[in-house]
Design a protein around this motif. Structure first.
Motif, PDB file in Angstrom:
ATOM      1  N   MET A 229       0.872  -1.176   0.000  1.00 55.53           N
ATOM      2  CA  MET A 229       0.000   0.000   0.000  1.00 55.53           C
ATOM      3  C   MET A 229       0.910   1.227   0.000  1.00 55.53           C
ATOM      4  O   MET A 229       1.822   1.317   0.824  1.00 55.53           O
ATOM      5  CB  MET A 229      -0.915  -0.020   1.224  1.00 55.53           C
ATOM      6  N   CYS A 230       0.669   2.155  -0.908  1.00 59.53           N
ATOM      7  CA  CYS A 230       1.662   3.202  -1.177  1.00 59.53           C
ATOM      8  C   CYS A 230       1.059   4.598  -1.228  1.00 59.53           C
ATOM      9  O   CYS A 230      -0.121   4.780  -1.539  1.00 59.53           O
ATOM     10  CB  CYS A 230       2.345   2.964  -2.531  1.00 59.53           C
ATOM     11  N   ILE A 231       1.921   5.572  -0.955  1.00 65.64           N
ATOM     12  CA  ILE A 231       1.638   6.991  -1.204  1.00 65.64           C
ATOM     13  C   ILE A 231       2.761   7.510  -2.091  1.00 65.64           C
ATOM     14  O   ILE A 231       3.945   7.279  -1.801  1.00 65.64           O
ATOM     15  CB  ILE A 231       1.580   7.821   0.088  1.00 65.64           C
ATOM     16  N   THR A 232       2.398   8.191  -3.170  1.00 65.72           N
ATOM     17  CA  THR A 232       3.381   8.759  -4.094  1.00 65.72           C
ATOM     18  C   THR A 232       3.054  10.232  -4.305  1.00 65.72           C
ATOM     19  O   THR A 232       1.889  10.599  -4.465  1.00 65.72           O
ATOM     20  CB  THR A 232       3.343   8.025  -5.452  1.00 65.72           C
ATOM     21  N   ALA A 233       4.100  11.067  -4.321  1.00 60.69           N
ATOM     22  CA  ALA A 233       3.877  12.510  -4.442  1.00 60.69           C
ATOM     23  C   ALA A 233       4.993  13.171  -5.245  1.00 60.69           C
ATOM     24  O   ALA A 233       6.137  12.700  -5.230  1.00 60.69           O
ATOM     25  CB  ALA A 233       3.811  13.148  -3.053  1.00 60.69           C
ATOM     26  N   PRO A 234       4.687  14.279  -5.921  1.00 64.29           N
ATOM     27  CA  PRO A 234       5.741  15.074  -6.556  1.00 64.29           C
ATOM     28  C   PRO A 234       6.579  15.756  -5.467  1.00 64.29           C
ATOM     29  O   PRO A 234       6.031  16.309  -4.510  1.00 64.29           O
ATOM     30  CB  PRO A 234       4.968  16.115  -7.381  1.00 64.29           C
ATOM     31  N   GLU A 235       7.886  15.717  -5.610  1.00 69.39           N
ATOM     32  CA  GLU A 235       8.770  16.287  -4.595  1.00 69.39           C
ATOM     33  C   GLU A 235       8.583  17.794  -4.461  1.00 69.39           C
ATOM     34  O   GLU A 235       8.831  18.363  -3.393  1.00 69.39           O
ATOM     35  CB  GLU A 235      10.223  15.969  -4.940  1.00 69.39           C
ATOM     36  N   SER A 236       8.124  18.432  -5.527  1.00 65.95           N
ATOM     37  CA  SER A 236       7.902  19.877  -5.473  1.00 65.95           C
ATOM     38  C   SER A 236       6.755  20.247  -4.536  1.00 65.95           C
ATOM     39  O   SER A 236       6.666  21.380  -4.059  1.00 65.95           O
ATOM     40  CB  SER A 236       7.620  20.421  -6.875  1.00 65.95           C
ATOM     41  N   LEU A 237       5.870  19.278  -4.260  1.00 70.41           N
ATOM     42  CA  LEU A 237       4.744  19.520  -3.352  1.00 70.41           C
ATOM     43  C   LEU A 237       4.984  18.936  -1.963  1.00 70.41           C
ATOM     44  O   LEU A 237       4.381  19.385  -0.988  1.00 70.41           O
ATOM     45  CB  LEU A 237       3.458  18.920  -3.929  1.00 70.41           C
ATOM     46  N   CYS A 238       5.837  17.916  -1.907  1.00 72.08           N
ATOM     47  CA  CYS A 238       6.025  17.213  -0.631  1.00 72.08           C
ATOM     48  C   CYS A 238       7.396  16.547  -0.623  1.00 72.08           C
ATOM     49  O   CYS A 238       7.661  15.675  -1.450  1.00 72.08           O
ATOM     50  CB  CYS A 238       4.921  16.161  -0.452  1.00 72.08           C
ATOM     51  N   THR A 239       8.252  16.930   0.291  1.00 74.92           N
ATOM     52  CA  THR A 239       9.558  16.284   0.412  1.00 74.92           C
ATOM     53  C   THR A 239       9.389  14.919   1.075  1.00 74.92           C
ATOM     54  O   THR A 239       8.336  14.625   1.672  1.00 74.92           O
ATOM     55  CB  THR A 239      10.518  17.130   1.254  1.00 74.92           C
TER      56      THR A 239
END
Length: 271
Positions: A229-239
């Motif tokens: 189970m995963c969470i993926t985010a753009p680094e520009s929005l979330c480090t």
């Protein structure tokens, strides 16, 4: 006087092997989504050895898959790629995961997904899209390299031995996806031990530049890690540091899904 040639059962413009494979696939229906090889042989009135070869071939190509903890087969992810419809055990698993993925998404706002290992590839079973305009887009059914980000590392760490990892490295199945991807065996050994000890995995630009991710294990009733189970985010929005604040919530959600699947940690430890 010469003997007449034997009558060919299948017309010359068709393949008997392909016809048998098609007949076999037609046995997999919503009413009967999984079959044992012996039952397929009886149903089709084919020799068991022939059914075995057809099933193993379809399995190797992703059109069938062996069920988790069972000696039965169901339709695989190549069928999903062609039809857009999940079948059998994976449909059930994705439906079970959906409310937890939605809760995760509501709390963090980023892409929440469920991924599993199919052969030597990661497959996305379910996902809930990020609410931000800037998104990481991985459609359901997408196949990814086995070491793709946090979910790939998590599934490799929990299901593959050191020898297995070395084989994957030699065969080029553990791929260098970005400059940050770890492909050295000793480095991976250390990373995988850490993942098993902590109970989660993380990725910082290791699968796609400019993205971060975390993953927690989902267990079957037998105690095997069957999904991430995963969470993926753009680094520009979330480090990655900011994303780590969601790890306790992610682990709780994965644990609840595992419990829904029949996993009981105390029961497994006592065996």
């Amino acid at each position: 006087m010469s003997k007449p040639l034997p009558q060919r059962k299948t017309p010359w413009d068709r393949s008997s092997s392909v016809e048998k494979a098609c007949q076999l696939l037609r046995c997999f229906t919503p009413a009967h989504p999984s079959w044992r090889i012996s039952d397929l042989a009886r149903q089709l009135k084919f020799p068991k050895s022939g059914v075995f070869r057809i099933v193993r071939t379809l399995d190797s190509q992703g059109f069938l898959r062996r069920k988790i903890d069972a000696n039965e087969y169901e339709l695989g992810f190549r069928i999903f790629e062609l039809t857009g419809i999940l079948f059998g055990e994976n449909k059930w698993l994705s439906q079970k995961a959906d409310p937890y993925l939605r809760h995760i998404n509501e709390q963090c706002g980023f892409l929440a997904s469920l991924r599993t290992m199919e052969g030597d590839e990661i497959v996305i079973l379910a996902r809930v899209e990020a609410i931000h305009p800037l998104k990481v887009v991985y459609p359901v059914g997408t196949h990814q390299p086995c070491n793709h980000g946090a979910p790939g590392k998590l599934l490799l760490a929990n299901n593959y031995s050191d020898d297995d990892i070395q084989v994957l490295l030699r065969e080029g199945k553990i791929k260098k996806l970005t400059a940050k991807t770890k492909i050295d065996f000793r480095v991976l050994q250390t990373e995988f031990r850490k993942i098993r000890r902590l109970g989660y995995a993380e990725s910082d630009g290791e699968s796609v530049r400019g993205t971060v991710g975390v993953a927690a294990p989902v267990y079957s009733s037998s105690g095997r890690v069957i999904a991430a189970m995963c969470i993926t985010a753009p680094e520009s929005l979330c480090t990655l540091k900011q994303l780590r604040t969601f790890i306790p919530m992610l682990i709780r959600a994965a644990a609840k899904l595992s419990r829904d699947l029949g996993f009981r940690k105390s029961a497994i430890q006592s065996e």
